[in-house]
Design an enzyme around this catalytic site. Structure first.
Site, PDB file in Angstrom:
ATOM      1  CG  ASP A  63      33.248  43.570  38.752  1.00 47.50           C
ATOM      2  OD1 ASP A  63      34.460  43.371  39.077  1.00 47.50           O
ATOM      3  OD2 ASP A  63      32.714  42.787  38.515  1.00 47.50           O
ATOM      4  CE  LYS A  83      35.049  39.900  40.082  1.00 52.04           C
ATOM      5  NZ  LYS A  83      34.087  40.026  38.542  1.00 52.04           N
ATOM      6  CG  HIS A 103      35.417  35.573  41.158  1.00 53.56           C
ATOM      7  ND1 HIS A 103      34.354  34.844  39.411  1.00 53.56           N
ATOM      8  CD2 HIS A 103      33.897  36.065  41.702  1.00 53.56           C
ATOM      9  CE1 HIS A 103      33.513  35.408  39.986  1.00 53.56           C
ATOM     10  NE2 HIS A 103      33.237  36.372  41.433  1.00 53.56           N
TER      11      HIS A 103
END
Ligand code: NDP
Length: 274
Positions: free
Chosen positions: A43, A73, A106
């Site tokens: 991530d 993101k 995000h």
């Protein structure tokens, strides 16, 4: 490794590796270690400024791309339809990839009221086959309701702050009832107080596990996706070693009862930084 099946049929490892606050060069080292240990989901985000390091570790590993699950993101400043598409392309370039598995908004930054338009750009990327799944982070129920009402593709997940001191029951219930997974950020309370909690210490000792492992196990049994971060090799291993024990219903409830609704990060409505 446990896998979950997202609402579009895509399989995702339930345990992944986070890299917030890890400088680019260190990210390459930490992700290489994580891949060696067995993590397959990473991530990152444009704003972490370490997509290049993550990409380097991916390219230097011999793991086939299809066995990896990479998330990045779109940052607040890049919201809007065209900006989001360009931001995606720039992230791919830094990662050195031709697709990511999951692209997320995000923060909703509701003051700017652009998250619907931004999500529509993510829908386009998905429909065009350029990303395997799309979702959001830090969306409250009303933000999600707007996406569900005004867009066509339900987000596969909502990544929110979640740990024993912020159990997030309401947003979890809402997401689960709409077939949206919850992914916990700061699942270990950012290495804070929850790791020293006496109740968690007692439960951990009973299973001969650490408090970090016990907290991660609690998330997994809650059907939550987790992405603990560490740059410490022994902790990267420790956090992966959570599939060989099980918490009882009573232990799960004891941890759940520790909730204090105490956030480390901002309440999403209050975070409108650009
Ligand atoms: P975590 O809850 O994962 O905690 C990380 C901290 O805990 C680090 O200081 C780490 O130290 C320490 N730690 C890790 N493992 C252990 C262990 N076994 N024992 C003791 N201490 C430990 O916090 P994060 O905020 O990093 O959240 C995880 C990921 O979630 C992020 O990296 C990022 O990918 C994502 N995220 C997403 C956000 C969003 O808005 N969408 C916001 C924040 C995070 P050390 O590294 O020194 O070992």
């Amino acid at each position: 490794m446990n896998f979950v099946t997202l609402n579009n049929g895509l399989k995702m490892p339930q345990l992944g590796f986070g890299v917030w606050q890890v400088p680019d060069d260190q990210a390459a080292v930490a992700v290489a270690k994580a891949l060696e240990v067995g993590y397959r989901s990473i991530d990152t985000a444009m704003i972490y400024e370490n997509e290049k390091g993550v990409g380097k570790a991916i390219h230097e590993s011999s793991i086939p791309r299809e066995e990896l699950f990479i998330t990045t993101k779109v940052w607040n400043t890049d919201q809007g339809f065209d900006n989001s598409i360009t931001a995606y392309e720039k992230s791919l370039e830094r990662l050195g990839l031709d697709y990511v598995d999951l692209y997320l908004i995000h923060w909703p930054t509701p003051q700017y009221d652009q998250y619907v338009e931004t999500y529509k750009a993510l829908e386009k990327l998905y429909r065009d086959g350029r990303v395997k799944a799309i979702g959001v982070c830090n969306f409250n129920q009303n933000h999600l309701e707007q996406i569900i009402n005004e867009c066509e593709i339900t987000p596969v997940l909502n990544q929110v702050e979640c740990h024993p001191y912020l159990s997030q029951k309401d947003i979890k219930d809402f997401c689960h009832s709409h077939n949206i997974y919850v992914e916990a950020w700061s699942p270990l309370d950012q290495g804070g107080e929850a790791l020293e909690d006496p109740v968690i210490k007692r439960i951990a000792a009973a299973h001969e596990k650490t408090t970090a492992q016990t907290i991660l196990r609690w998330h997994l049994q809650n059907n939550t996706i987790v992405i603990p971060k560490s740059v410490t090799p022994s902790r990267i291993e420790e956090n992966f070693n959570v599939f060989d024990f099980e918490l009882s219903q009573k232990e799960m409830e004891e941890i759940h009862n520790l909730n204090r609704n105490r956030r480390k990060g901002p309440e999403p409505n209050d975070f409108n930084i650009r």
